[in-house]
Design a protein around this motif. Structure first.
Motif, mmCIF file in Angstrom:
data_model
loop_
_atom_site.group_PDB
_atom_site.id
_atom_site.type_symbol
_atom_site.label_atom_id
_atom_site.label_comp_id
_atom_site.label_asym_id
_atom_site.label_seq_id
_atom_site.Cartn_x
_atom_site.Cartn_y
_atom_site.Cartn_z
ATOM 1 N N UNK A 149 0.322 -1.302 -0.212
ATOM 2 C CA UNK A 149 0.315 0.439 -0.080
ATOM 3 C C UNK A 149 0.945 1.264 0.010
ATOM 4 N N UNK A 150 1.599 1.185 0.851
ATOM 5 C CA UNK A 150 2.686 2.524 1.101
ATOM 6 C C UNK A 150 3.527 2.341 -0.755
ATOM 7 N N UNK A 151 4.060 2.019 -0.826
ATOM 8 C CA UNK A 151 4.811 0.996 -2.267
ATOM 9 C C UNK A 151 3.726 2.211 -3.180
ATOM 10 N N UNK A 152 2.466 2.048 -3.166
ATOM 11 C CA UNK A 152 1.485 2.099 -5.037
ATOM 12 C C UNK A 152 1.509 3.390 -4.406
ATOM 13 N N UNK A 153 0.799 4.274 -2.822
ATOM 14 C CA UNK A 153 0.605 5.321 -2.841
ATOM 15 C C UNK A 153 2.088 5.766 -3.412
ATOM 16 N N UNK A 154 3.154 6.070 -2.970
ATOM 17 C CA UNK A 154 4.358 7.005 -3.266
ATOM 18 C C UNK A 154 4.856 6.852 -4.414
ATOM 19 N N UNK A 155 4.471 5.565 -5.323
ATOM 20 C CA UNK A 155 5.441 5.469 -6.893
ATOM 21 C C UNK A 155 4.168 5.782 -7.848
#
Length: 323
Positions: free
Chosen positions: A281-287
């Motif tokens: 979730x954090x990866x997709x939110x950021x990138x």
């Protein structure tokens, strides 16, 4: 004693006392200097590590905390919003869904993995297996395989149309799909268990290797059975290493990312969502979502949750060891 002898004796005594005073003064002067040199030498040795630790760990954490208090808006740019990202996170159903998923994964997968690792370590330590060295290397070998490679291998094995499962379906007329949403988390758990059981087994085996052989000899003289030796000698020795492996496994489970992200393209439909785990979730939110500030807040909260759970397990392990 003659007067001349007395003078000689008194002179020798005064000389010895003077020598002792000089030696004491010299020691008082030398000790602080030597201690000062040792302190500086120690700092010189740990200096490079401390510098790298600060640059690659402390600075990124502080930067993540800093940017979590901002929001990047189309109008106004990056603006300070205080705790708005954290308030939004605590009301985010997708985040809590991901946390609940990894919590279930941890509660089920970690005990199974550590039980298998302890059983393997006890089997090797029993010295009753043929090919002990080969067995030890074979069980540790999956840990040497990168997580991405092992996930790809298991993804092809799990394939219901082209893999081993698909071949078995065609041979026996089955309709088994281990990549379906209902069992996908268990399939990921199997991959993680395959990869890390050997690593934990070596930790347990190293702990068992420190047991003095005199305890085994005393147990043999007393007529203790193999199970009594395991229960009374070996299992208590594993308490310390068990606490370490549990903490490491919990941290690794909450950081679950590689396996679901690789299987995302191999699973039919939308079984692996963009918020399947907190790290995904954090990866997709950021990138992908251009929400690095919100992703930083998510990462900080997950770090605090992981630290709290690991600390609670550590306290319980310390209480068990003190009994």
């Amino acid at each position: 004693m003659s007067g001349q002898a007395k003078l000689v004796a008194q002179g020798g005594l005064s000389i010895s006392r003077s020598a002792q005073r000089d030696a004491t003064k010299q020691a008082k002067v030398d000790v602080p200097l030597n201690a000062h040199r040792r302190d500086w030498r120690g700092w010189k040795f740990i200096g490079p590590f401390a510098a790298v630790f600060v640059l690659v760990f402390i600075v990124p954490v502080l930067y993540a905390i800093w940017i979590s208090f901002f929001q990047n808006r189309m109008i106004g740019g990056n603006r300070f919003v205080g705790l708005a990202n954290y308030q939004r996170l605590f009301a985010d159903g997708q985040f809590w869904s991901a946390v609940g998923r990894v919590a279930i994964f941890t509660v089920v997968q970690v005990p199974i993995m550590l039980f298998l690792a302890a059983a393997m370590a006890l089997a090797i330590d029993s010295m009753k297996l043929h090919g002990t060295k080969f067995f030890r290397i074979a069980t540790f070998l999956p840990y040497a395989v990168p997580a991405v490679v092992s996930t790809l291998i298991w993804g092809f094995v799990y394939g219901s149309k082209y893999g081993l499962v698909g071949s078995m379906n065609s041979w026996f007329g089955w309709q088994v799909d281990v990549l379906s949403p209902s069992v996908l988390l268990a399939s990921i758990g199997n991959i993680v268990t395959w990869g890390y059981t050997g690593y934990n087994m070596l930790i347990f085996y190293s702990s068992l290797s420190t047991i003095p052989h005199s305890l085994y000899e005393a147990a043999s003289i007393d007529g203790a059975s193999e199970w009594q030796v395991i229960k009374s000698i070996k299992l208590p020795e594993l308490r310390g290493s068990l606490a370490i492996t549990v903490i490491f496994s919990i941290i690794g489970s909450f950081q679950l990312f590689n396996e679901p992200s690789i299987l995302q393209n191999m699973v039919p439909g939308n079984a692996v969502t963009t918020y399947y785990t907190p790290n995904m979730y954090a990866y997709n939110l950021s990138f992908s979502g251009n929400q690095s500030n919100y992703a930083a807040a998510l990462a900080i909260v997950m770090a605090l949750i992981t630290m709290a759970v690991a600390y609670a397990v550590q306290l319980r392990g310390m209480k068990e060891q003190m009994k």
